[in-house]
Scaffold this active site. Sequence first.
Site, mmCIF file in Angstrom:
data_model
loop_
_atom_site.group_PDB
_atom_site.id
_atom_site.type_symbol
_atom_site.label_atom_id
_atom_site.label_comp_id
_atom_site.label_asym_id
_atom_site.label_seq_id
_atom_site.Cartn_x
_atom_site.Cartn_y
_atom_site.Cartn_z
ATOM 1 N N GLU A 51 1.753 -3.900 5.604
ATOM 2 C CA GLU A 51 0.845 -3.552 4.515
ATOM 3 C C GLU A 51 1.270 -4.192 3.197
ATOM 4 O O GLU A 51 0.863 -3.744 2.130
ATOM 5 C CB GLU A 51 0.784 -2.024 4.362
ATOM 6 C CG GLU A 51 2.084 -1.353 3.954
ATOM 7 C CD GLU A 51 2.924 -0.904 5.125
ATOM 8 O OE1 GLU A 51 3.706 0.039 4.980
ATOM 9 O OE2 GLU A 51 2.822 -1.513 6.222
ATOM 10 N N ILE A 60 0.847 -1.195 0.000
ATOM 11 C CA ILE A 60 0.000 0.000 0.000
ATOM 12 C C ILE A 60 0.881 1.242 0.000
ATOM 13 O O ILE A 60 1.793 1.366 0.821
ATOM 14 C CB ILE A 60 -0.935 0.019 1.219
ATOM 15 C CG1 ILE A 60 -1.828 -1.235 1.227
ATOM 16 C CG2 ILE A 60 -1.799 1.277 1.228
ATOM 17 C CD1 ILE A 60 -2.699 -1.338 2.458
ATOM 18 N N ASP A 117 -6.733 -0.780 9.792
ATOM 19 C CA ASP A 117 -7.054 -2.222 9.760
ATOM 20 C C ASP A 117 -8.179 -2.504 8.776
ATOM 21 O O ASP A 117 -8.162 -3.517 8.064
ATOM 22 C CB ASP A 117 -7.460 -2.694 11.159
ATOM 23 C CG ASP A 117 -6.274 -2.746 12.104
ATOM 24 O OD1 ASP A 117 -6.500 -2.861 13.323
ATOM 25 O OD2 ASP A 117 -5.124 -2.684 11.635
ATOM 26 N N ASN A 122 -2.748 5.622 8.476
ATOM 27 C CA ASN A 122 -2.825 5.408 9.920
ATOM 28 C C ASN A 122 -2.758 6.727 10.675
ATOM 29 O O ASN A 122 -3.498 6.946 11.640
ATOM 30 C CB ASN A 122 -1.702 4.479 10.378
ATOM 31 C CG ASN A 122 -1.993 3.020 10.097
ATOM 32 O OD1 ASN A 122 -3.154 2.613 10.066
ATOM 33 N ND2 ASN A 122 -0.954 2.238 9.873
#
Length: 521
Positions: free
Chosen positions: A440, A398, A414, A405
């Site tokens: 990720e 990602i 999440d 985040n």
Amino acid sequence: MMKKVLKLNVVINILVILVVFFATVIHLYSSMDALRTSLTNNYLESNHNYAIKLAEEVDYITDELQKRIITIANLSSSSDFRQQSNLDTLFYSENDHFNSIFFTDTNGVIQLISPSVINTPDNISVRAGTKIDSEIMKRALTEKKPFISEVYKTKSGTLFLLVTAPVFNEQREHIGVMVGTVYLEDQNAIKIALGTHGYDDGSYVFAVDKKGHIISHPNISRIYADISDNPIMKILKQGKSGFDKVTKGDKEYFAGYTTTKNLGWGIVSLTPASTINEPINDLLIKIVTRSLTTLIILLIIATFLVRSITKPLTELALYSEKSILNRKIDIGKDDINIQSHIYEINQLYRQVKSHLVMLKKEVQLDGLTGLANRRTFDEIIKDWINKRQSFSIIFLDIDNFKKVNDTYGHLVGDDVLRYLSATINNFSSEDDLSFRYGGEEFGILLKNKSEDEAYKIAEQLRRKIEQTASPTGKPITVSLGVTSLKEMDNHPKTIIERADYALYQSKKTGKNRTTLYKKQD
């Protein structure tokens, strides 16, 4: 005197309890051990990757600092270069990179400076006409080439470094040095890159210079502390990069570390080892709860089955006892079919075995996303290589996940991971393996797929993700790397490194793209 004996139904119930108990204990131990190992590896690898990313960012910034001061030095070579119209304009366009910029002649005397007066942290005023007689300036005037100095500490405790470039006039004669100052504790690009990076779980990042002095730390009192004797520092001085468990005081940490290429600074990312206790305790509660529920169900079934087995045996025993006492056998009451009841007992054990298989499968999956975990991926790819099974692999990561985040919180983060996992699953066939590699980073093992086919699937997946709203309310993007099993491949590491390199190239060349690995010259 007759010995006291247990009834058959009690014995079987005890056996059922013991079987479930020991199976649960063994499974609990193996599950917790597997989760502890998996979490430990994930944190170690994640911290290592994070340290590498920060080091790359610092290298990029220092490259930019050097390029910018060289550009200013080239501009200042013109005879009509002036303080207010030129240097001040350049400084204000660069004030997020430099705290000040000044030009000295070949004797180290400042000719131009912006801002016009600099009050250093030691309350020393520096202005045009001030002579700089430091070792750094002597080096810059002697070597006549660009360089970035080591980190120095002022008497007041402020850390700074200098970025220098020689200045030549239009006749290529050396006429002085252009210098940019960077105070590491003031707001600038390096400060923003290193920051404190603190999290609620106690994770943090710190940086050290080549001599072992801390130059960035969330605890201000630790700034410029000498940790040259620290085991990690000894590794960093060798220019090595890696991860390990380290002990600081009475606490244990998962450490990932690396060095910057330009200045040789060490970047260390730490996470308390106690962080893994919560998910392990959650797993313990889940397994115990499920096991107790299963135990209750099995006891009810066992009681019913044992009763159906022991009832005719009890009737036969009573009949035998009565017959012996009465010295008479009543054949008409003997109506028991033992064979069918033994089959039912076998069924009960099959159910117990099925339950253990079910719990074992849970260990093979990633708890957050439901995809295959790292351990399962390692086993499958190794098996396919050993069998020379044709396959391709897609690695994806990602883009800017830390920003997700930081902006939306870890719970939304999440949700993004779960959303991406579901999307990946939709692009995988029954013969493929979708897995979470760590953090990720995800992947797909594509059975009997060529590189070109894998590349097309990767591109379709990438476009789907960039066009679909994620749990943040906006689309996210991913970078992907593609490769396949080659004739000379005998170990998963070789293939994984190629896919990871291709993924790195996608990141390096702008993100949100797919790169097919090509052999490097």
